[in-house]
Design a protein around this motif. Sequence first.
Motif, mmCIF file in Angstrom:
data_model
loop_
_atom_site.group_PDB
_atom_site.id
_atom_site.type_symbol
_atom_site.label_atom_id
_atom_site.label_comp_id
_atom_site.label_asym_id
_atom_site.label_seq_id
_atom_site.Cartn_x
_atom_site.Cartn_y
_atom_site.Cartn_z
ATOM 1 N N MET A 160 27.694 44.404 27.625
ATOM 2 C CA MET A 160 26.873 43.035 27.847
ATOM 3 C C MET A 160 26.818 42.868 29.342
ATOM 4 O O MET A 160 25.944 42.035 29.778
ATOM 5 N N VAL A 161 27.553 43.319 30.226
ATOM 6 C CA VAL A 161 27.768 42.940 31.610
ATOM 7 C C VAL A 161 26.754 44.138 32.207
ATOM 8 O O VAL A 161 26.927 45.020 31.746
ATOM 9 N N LYS A 162 26.208 43.837 33.370
ATOM 10 C CA LYS A 162 25.180 44.843 34.237
ATOM 11 C C LYS A 162 26.022 45.665 34.713
ATOM 12 O O LYS A 162 27.166 45.334 35.301
ATOM 13 N N LYS A 163 25.602 46.712 35.312
ATOM 14 C CA LYS A 163 26.223 47.595 36.163
ATOM 15 C C LYS A 163 26.497 46.974 37.400
ATOM 16 O O LYS A 163 25.579 46.413 38.259
ATOM 17 N N GLY A 164 27.695 47.207 37.954
ATOM 18 C CA GLY A 164 28.141 46.681 39.239
ATOM 19 C C GLY A 164 28.429 45.000 39.137
ATOM 20 O O GLY A 164 28.655 44.283 40.084
ATOM 21 N N GLY A 165 28.331 44.431 37.793
ATOM 22 C CA GLY A 165 28.669 43.262 37.566
ATOM 23 C C GLY A 165 30.034 43.028 37.287
ATOM 24 O O GLY A 165 30.912 44.090 37.260
ATOM 25 N N TYR A 166 30.483 41.881 36.835
ATOM 26 C CA TYR A 166 32.028 41.533 36.389
ATOM 27 C C TYR A 166 32.131 40.810 35.187
ATOM 28 O O TYR A 166 31.451 40.092 34.796
ATOM 29 N N ILE A 167 33.484 40.916 34.964
ATOM 30 C CA ILE A 167 34.097 40.227 33.699
ATOM 31 C C ILE A 167 35.451 39.448 34.471
ATOM 32 O O ILE A 167 36.168 40.020 35.128
ATOM 33 N N ALA A 168 35.326 38.124 34.008
ATOM 34 C CA ALA A 168 36.155 37.295 34.551
ATOM 35 C C ALA A 168 37.055 36.506 33.384
ATOM 36 O O ALA A 168 36.231 35.661 32.787
ATOM 37 N N ALA A 169 38.148 36.879 33.057
ATOM 38 C CA ALA A 169 38.824 36.218 31.782
ATOM 39 C C ALA A 169 39.883 35.527 32.304
ATOM 40 O O ALA A 169 40.820 35.755 33.218
ATOM 41 N N TYR A 170 40.015 34.183 31.885
ATOM 42 C CA TYR A 170 41.078 33.372 32.010
ATOM 43 C C TYR A 170 42.279 33.629 31.260
ATOM 44 O O TYR A 170 41.943 33.614 29.872
ATOM 45 N N LYS A 171 43.269 33.854 31.758
ATOM 46 C CA LYS A 171 44.267 34.128 31.074
ATOM 47 C C LYS A 171 45.676 33.315 31.589
ATOM 48 O O LYS A 171 45.772 32.788 32.587
ATOM 49 N N ALA A 172 46.696 33.530 30.804
ATOM 50 C CA ALA A 172 48.107 32.885 31.098
ATOM 51 C C ALA A 172 49.046 33.852 31.685
ATOM 52 O O ALA A 172 48.944 34.147 32.761
ATOM 53 N N ARG A 173 50.188 34.320 30.687
ATOM 54 C CA ARG A 173 51.229 35.093 31.405
ATOM 55 C C ARG A 173 50.870 36.286 31.892
ATOM 56 O O ARG A 173 50.246 37.257 31.071
ATOM 57 N N SER A 174 51.475 36.788 32.915
ATOM 58 C CA SER A 174 51.164 38.064 33.653
ATOM 59 C C SER A 174 51.775 39.233 32.587
ATOM 60 O O SER A 174 51.081 40.270 32.628
ATOM 61 N N GLU A 175 52.758 38.918 31.880
ATOM 62 C CA GLU A 175 53.371 40.007 31.116
ATOM 63 C C GLU A 175 52.435 40.355 29.792
ATOM 64 O O GLU A 175 52.572 41.506 29.584
ATOM 65 N N LYS A 176 51.812 39.379 29.196
ATOM 66 C CA LYS A 176 50.682 39.559 28.139
ATOM 67 C C LYS A 176 49.486 40.214 28.756
ATOM 68 O O LYS A 176 48.880 41.238 28.197
ATOM 69 N N ILE A 177 49.251 39.793 30.118
ATOM 70 C CA ILE A 177 48.086 40.555 30.523
ATOM 71 C C ILE A 177 48.314 41.981 30.663
ATOM 72 O O ILE A 177 47.577 43.035 30.393
ATOM 73 N N GLU A 178 49.451 42.410 31.284
ATOM 74 C CA GLU A 178 49.738 43.672 31.566
ATOM 75 C C GLU A 178 49.846 44.607 30.226
ATOM 76 O O GLU A 178 49.147 45.560 30.156
ATOM 77 N N ASN A 179 50.016 43.921 29.149
ATOM 78 C CA ASN A 179 50.434 44.651 27.831
ATOM 79 C C ASN A 179 48.765 44.807 27.377
ATOM 80 O O ASN A 179 48.366 45.794 26.692
ATOM 81 N N GLU A 180 48.095 43.671 27.590
ATOM 82 C CA GLU A 180 46.376 43.743 26.989
ATOM 83 C C GLU A 180 45.971 44.782 27.915
ATOM 84 O O GLU A 180 45.121 45.777 27.241
ATOM 85 N N MET A 181 45.869 44.914 29.225
ATOM 86 C CA MET A 181 45.373 45.797 29.939
ATOM 87 C C MET A 181 45.743 47.311 29.810
ATOM 88 O O MET A 181 45.010 48.150 29.803
ATOM 89 N N GLN A 182 46.885 47.463 29.492
ATOM 90 C CA GLN A 182 47.489 48.829 29.295
ATOM 91 C C GLN A 182 46.907 49.376 27.890
ATOM 92 O O GLN A 182 46.430 50.519 27.950
#
Length: 215
Positions: A160-182
């Motif tokens: 859905m995002v254009k080339k050169g564009g961004y996704i900005a996701a509001y998240k909470a705990r760093s540990e959960k973010i690392e697991n998701e992104m991995q």
Amino acid sequence: MIIEKLRTGCKRLSLDLEEKQLLALETYVDCVLDFNKTYNLMKAENADEMAVNHLLDSLAALPHIQALDLKKTSLGDIGSGGGCPGIPLAVALPNFKVTLVERMEKRCAFLIQTVKKLGLANTEVLCLQADKVAKESFDIEVFRAFHPFDTKIAKLLLGMVKKGGYIAAYKARSEKIENEMQSVSSLIPSYKKIPLTVPYLEDHERNLVLIKKES
């Protein structure tokens, strides 16, 4: 008055909003709480909780969004629900074209009514499932409670995002973010995790996950 809390919170975030913008945010709080009486739209039992947990939380990412090298300014709030972060961002960013993407009819009806009541000429509501949205629609996508990152969601958001564009996701705990992104590292090899400080919620860990789609 809740407007005083919003005014003080915005000052803490170094946001210089005009009085009419603060009044629009106050009206939005009233709209949500009124709708909550008959339909559980957002988790907020009172104006104070709504202002802090939802509006100021949404606005905490604003300086980082404004700092992006966006050539254009079309913003999509994916899975908008009750309108956060899209409506607070639309109020604060009148030069952005904001689209609230929501699939549930009752929520869409609320969003359409609220956008009209607030006079947000820069905002439209798209009552559609996210996977039906046209490819490369937005320069930046935002979401708070849409879905955890997995392969399916990552492909959907990147589409859905254009080339050169961004996704900005509001998240909470760093540990959960690392697991998701991995779990999506093959699709999203790099990202930035930006700590957010939400006024009156300084003891809650909040982060913005920022992903750039390569051009």
